[in-house]
Design an enzyme around this catalytic site. Structure first.
Site, PDB file in Angstrom:
ATOM      1  N   GLY A 118      63.817  -2.312 -63.472  1.00 21.98           N
ATOM      2  CA  GLY A 118      62.748  -2.985 -64.224  1.00 21.98           C
ATOM      3  C   GLY A 118      61.558  -2.128 -64.591  1.00 21.98           C
ATOM      4  N   SER A 119      61.698  -0.794 -64.582  1.00 25.34           N
ATOM      5  CA  SER A 119      60.523   0.030 -64.924  1.00 25.34           C
ATOM      6  C   SER A 119      60.136  -0.131 -66.397  1.00 25.34           C
ATOM      7  CB  SER A 119      60.762   1.502 -64.573  1.00 25.34           C
ATOM      8  OG  SER A 119      61.672   2.100 -65.452  1.00 25.34           O
ATOM      9  N   ASN A 120      61.104  -0.319 -67.271  1.00 28.19           N
ATOM     10  CA  ASN A 120      60.757  -0.564 -68.677  1.00 28.19           C
ATOM     11  C   ASN A 120      60.063  -1.907 -68.845  1.00 28.19           C
ATOM     12  OD1 ASN A 120      61.841   1.595 -70.685  1.00 28.19           O
ATOM     13  ND2 ASN A 120      63.417   1.417 -69.111  1.00 28.19           N
ATOM     14  N   LYS A 122      81.095 -17.264 -70.115  1.00 32.86           N
ATOM     15  CA  LYS A 122      79.963 -16.502 -70.658  1.00 32.86           C
ATOM     16  C   LYS A 122      79.159 -17.343 -71.643  1.00 32.86           C
ATOM     17  CE  LYS A 122      78.215 -12.112 -71.558  1.00 32.86           C
ATOM     18  NZ  LYS A 122      78.753 -10.979 -72.261  1.00 32.86           N
ATOM     19  N   MET A 143      72.691  -5.312 -67.939  1.00 33.76           N
ATOM     20  CA  MET A 143      74.007  -4.669 -67.869  1.00 33.76           C
ATOM     21  C   MET A 143      75.149  -5.558 -68.359  1.00 33.76           C
ATOM     22  SD  MET A 143      73.089  -1.742 -66.961  1.00 33.76           S
ATOM     23  CE  MET A 143      74.614  -0.917 -66.550  1.00 33.76           C
ATOM     24  N   VAL A 178      75.886  -8.574 -74.948  1.00 31.95           N
ATOM     25  CA  VAL A 178      75.394  -9.853 -75.464  1.00 31.95           C
ATOM     26  C   VAL A 178      76.459 -10.434 -76.405  1.00 31.95           C
ATOM     27  CG1 VAL A 178      73.562 -10.962 -76.792  1.00 31.95           C
ATOM     28  CG2 VAL A 178      73.010  -9.082 -75.243  1.00 31.95           C
ATOM     29  N   ASN A 192      67.421  -3.150 -77.649  1.00 27.98           N
ATOM     30  CA  ASN A 192      67.822  -2.586 -76.354  1.00 27.98           C
ATOM     31  C   ASN A 192      67.373  -1.136 -76.271  1.00 27.98           C
ATOM     32  OD1 ASN A 192      69.308  -2.368 -73.848  1.00 27.98           O
ATOM     33  ND2 ASN A 192      70.901  -1.260 -74.974  1.00 27.98           N
ATOM     34  N   HIS A 194      68.466   2.580 -74.622  1.00 25.39           N
ATOM     35  CA  HIS A 194      69.613   3.303 -74.066  1.00 25.39           C
ATOM     36  C   HIS A 194      69.169   4.732 -73.734  1.00 25.39           C
ATOM     37  CE1 HIS A 194      73.817   4.056 -73.293  1.00 25.39           C
ATOM     38  NE2 HIS A 194      73.709   5.194 -73.946  1.00 25.39           N
TER      39      HIS A 194
HETATM   40  C1  GRF Z   1      67.106   2.707 -68.605  1.00 27.63           C
HETATM   41  O1  GRF Z   1      67.427   4.049 -68.393  1.00 27.63           O
HETATM   42  C2  GRF Z   1      67.656   2.201 -69.896  1.00 27.63           C
HETATM   43  O2  GRF Z   1      67.772   3.177 -70.855  1.00 27.63           O
HETATM   44  C3  GRF Z   1      69.035   1.709 -69.488  1.00 27.63           C
HETATM   45  O3  GRF Z   1      68.888   1.190 -68.205  1.00 27.63           O
HETATM   46  C4  GRF Z   1      67.781   1.807 -67.571  1.00 27.63           C
HETATM   47  C5  GRF Z   1      66.868   0.720 -67.115  1.00 27.63           C
HETATM   48  O4  GRF Z   1      65.813   1.215 -66.333  1.00 27.63           O
HETATM   49  N1  GRF Z   1      69.523   0.751 -70.445  1.00 27.63           N
HETATM   50  P1  GRF Z   1      64.737   0.206 -65.776  1.00 27.63           P
HETATM   51  O5  GRF Z   1      65.491  -0.922 -65.075  1.00 27.63           O
HETATM   52  O6  GRF Z   1      63.926  -0.305 -66.927  1.00 27.63           O
HETATM   53  O7  GRF Z   1      63.921   0.999 -64.813  1.00 27.63           O
END
Ligand code: GRF
Length: 186
Positions: free
Chosen positions: A11-13, A64, A89, A92, A106, A108
């Protein structure tokens, strides 16, 4: 915009987007976090950031479609108009895609179209590529296959694995906030 973030893991993003909203760098509100795993550390972040969260686990649904219908119901209840996937993960499927056509993005951890899939960053590390990076793209029903919106790059030379991972995440946070800002101005 009223944004929902969907995550499965760290969840850092998610946190970077919430902090950008709190300091006014983006105008959008992060109204809800939806996670598909109760072990997701993103939940802890939602708690200390004061963001509402909902756990929706596929195992509790017959298929789903009904799982995604529950997510759509939650999104509607929160008046969400834009979805950011951040370490979510799952692919969709139609139920969610059709409800939020063109409004799901998203992040990546590679310079797409190179190295799709969940081992993308590892594959980019194993490559001889001098540049690494991250991509924010529109989401469709193809794995990491939607139209590319923006990318960020950095050089790998002379950096350890830990330094590269740190730099990747720092860059992802910058990129995701930048793209949301661009989306708000459209
Ligand atoms: C990130 O590296 C993103 O690119 C990928 O999953 C990771 C998620 O990181 N899709 P976080 O959970 O947001 O820390």
């Amino acid at each position: 915009m009223q944004i929902a973030v969907l995550a499965s893991g760290n969840g850092s993003n998610f946190e970077a987007i919430v902090r950008a909203s709190k300091r006014g760098e983006i105008k959008s509100q992060i109204s809800v976090l939806i996670v598909d795993k109760k072990s997701s550390y993103a939940i802890t972040r939602a708690k200390y950031l004061g963001v509402k969260y909902v756990i929706v686990e596929l195992a509790n649904f017959s298929d789903k479609q009904s799982y995604e219908q529950e997510i759509v119901n939650i999104l509607k209840a929160y008046n969400i108009d834009f979805i950011c996937l951040a370490g979510y993960m799952k692919i969709v499927s139609e139920t969610l895609l059709s409800a939020y056509q063109g409004r799901i993005i998203n992040i990546h951890p590679t310079l797409l179209p190179k190295y799709k899939g969940k081992f993308g960053f590892d594959l980019s590390l194993e490559s001889m590529d001098e540049e690494l990076g991250a991509t924010v793209h529109h989401v469709n029903n193809q794995l990491d296959g939607g139209e590319i919106i923006d990318q960020i790059r950095f050089l790998r030379k002379g950096k350890t694995l830990e330094e590269l991972e740190k730099e990747l995440h720092e860059n992802e946070h910058i990129l995701y906030v930048r793209v949301i800002k661009e989306m708000e101005e459209k």
